[in-house]
Design a protein around this motif. Structure first.
Motif, short mmCIF file in Angstrom:
data_model
loop_
_atom_site.label_atom_id
_atom_site.label_comp_id
_atom_site.label_asym_id
_atom_site.label_seq_id
_atom_site.Cartn_x
_atom_site.Cartn_y
_atom_site.Cartn_z
N LYS A 116 -20.77 9.76 -12.62
CA LYS A 116 -20.83 9.63 -11.17
C LYS A 116 -19.45 9.80 -10.55
N ASN B 63 -18.47 13.33 -10.62
CA ASN B 63 -19.46 14.22 -10.01
C ASN B 63 -20.03 15.23 -11.00
N ILE B 64 -20.36 14.74 -12.19
CA ILE B 64 -20.98 15.57 -13.21
C ILE B 64 -22.48 15.30 -13.20
N GLY B 65 -23.28 16.33 -13.00
CA GLY B 65 -24.72 16.18 -12.87
C GLY B 65 -25.11 15.99 -11.41
N SER B 66 -26.23 16.58 -11.01
CA SER B 66 -26.64 16.53 -9.61
C SER B 66 -27.58 15.37 -9.30
N SER B 67 -28.06 14.69 -10.35
CA SER B 67 -28.98 13.57 -10.14
C SER B 67 -28.88 12.60 -11.31
N ARG B 68 -29.47 11.43 -11.10
CA ARG B 68 -29.47 10.43 -12.17
C ARG B 68 -30.22 10.95 -13.39
N GLU C 174 -30.57 14.06 -14.37
CA GLU C 174 -29.77 15.07 -15.07
C GLU C 174 -28.67 14.41 -15.88
N ARG C 175 -28.07 13.37 -15.34
CA ARG C 175 -27.02 12.66 -16.05
C ARG C 175 -27.58 11.93 -17.27
#
Length: 319
Positions: free
Chosen positions: A114, A117-122, A124-125
């Motif tokens: 978070k 800012n890696i991944g566009s959603s929880r 995806e992360r």
């Protein structure tokens, strides 16, 4: 273009104490090329952890220069600190001291994704986290994600510490005694994990340890430190098989052989490692050395080449 990812020149960290100036680090210079792993070994108190903290900006050097990817570290921390924190990750000795004991492993691993800012959603992360944990050998991953650090073994938590570092795709890893608190049977797993990371990602690493046995299997270049100074460095095979400094020879003499029939002549040094206070003008190792010369008390020896890119700081080989 330069192949160096890190260049350290004459790095010093001194502290004022009631007893005098404590020279935790006293003029260390080293280079790490992209994709290479440099090992640093030495007894407790030689300055290894101080070096690690300076390289990641946790402490500020008394003097000297740290250049990361062609830029001075001081400038990077002022202008681009978040990017540096993503590029350069540290694996600490005790993973229980690193993680918040009240957080679940899921929250611990989601947090850096978070922040950077890696991944566009929880979702995806979480998918990225689960894939990384699976590659690290974890099964029943949902069960691990719901646990807290105190519910895991030291080996499990150190693997998660490595996974967390690698989630950010760093260029450089500083590993400070990452296996010293683990059982011998678990150490091999962690070393193999780091070797796999090295091979798959061509990552650069500074690997700090007091254990020559594990270090030699991982690194390309080996540095030996004593009381805040480098006393020997070179290709790992040369330093291990053709050690030239008396201190390095003493350390190697205590490494167990895989052949129980092999007779080993252990070199026992005088006394304990002293505090780096009031050192000099002679060689810092002089009072414990078994090959001391008169000149060792008067001045500190310069580096001399004893082989191909293999150097020591010692008067014994100077003619």
């Amino acid at each position: 273009m330069s192949n160096e990812i890190l260049k350290v020149t004459d790095l010093k960290k001194h502290y004022k104490t009631k007893e005098g100036t404590l020279k935790a680090l006293d003029g260390v210079s080293l280079n790490i090329d992209k994709g290479s792993i440099v090992g640093v070994i030495g007894e407790s108190g030689c300055g290894k952890s101080t070096l690690a903290k300076l390289l990641i900006g946790l402490n500020e050097a008394t003097s000297g220069s740290i250049i990361y990817n062609g830029r001075e570290l001081k400038d990077i921390l002022k202008k681009d600190k978040l990017s540096f924190r993503r590029d350069v990750q540290m694996i600490f000795q005790n993973p229980y001291d690193v993680f918040d004991s009240k957080m679940t492993i899921e929250k611990i691993l989601l947090s850096p994704l978070k922040i950077h800012n890696i991944g566009s959603s929880r979702e995806e992360r979480l998918a990225l986290i689960k894939e990384s944990l699976s590659k690290a050998g974890f099964e029943n991953i949902d069960d691990y994600l719901s646990r807290k650090p105190g519910e895991l073994s030291g080996g499990q938590l150190q693997r998660i510490s490595i996974v967390r570092s690698m989630l950010l795709n760093p260029q450089l890893i500083i590993a400070d005694e990452p296996v010293s608190m683990l059982d011998v049977s678990i150490r091999a797993d962690i070393i193999n994990m780091l070797i796999r990371i090295r091979d798959e990602r061509n990552i650069s690493m500074l690997y700090i340890s007091h254990d020559i046995t594990t270090t030699q299997f991982l690194v390309n270049t080996l540095i030996v430190m004593y009381l805040g100074k480098i006393v020997e460095y070179g290709p790992v095979e040369a330093v291990i098989n053709k050690a030239a400094h008396p201190y390095t020879k003493a350390l190697l003499s205590h490494v167990s052989s895989i052949d129980p029939r092999e007779k080993q002549d252990k070199i026992h040094l005088k006394g304990e490692v002293p505090k780096p206070i009031g050192t000099g003008p002679g060689c810092y190792f002089e009072k414990r050395c078994y090959r001391t010369l008169d000149k060792c008390k008067c001045s500190y020896p310069e580096f001399i080449e004893v082989g191909d890119n293999h150097y020591i700081s010692c008067f014994n080989l100077i003619r």
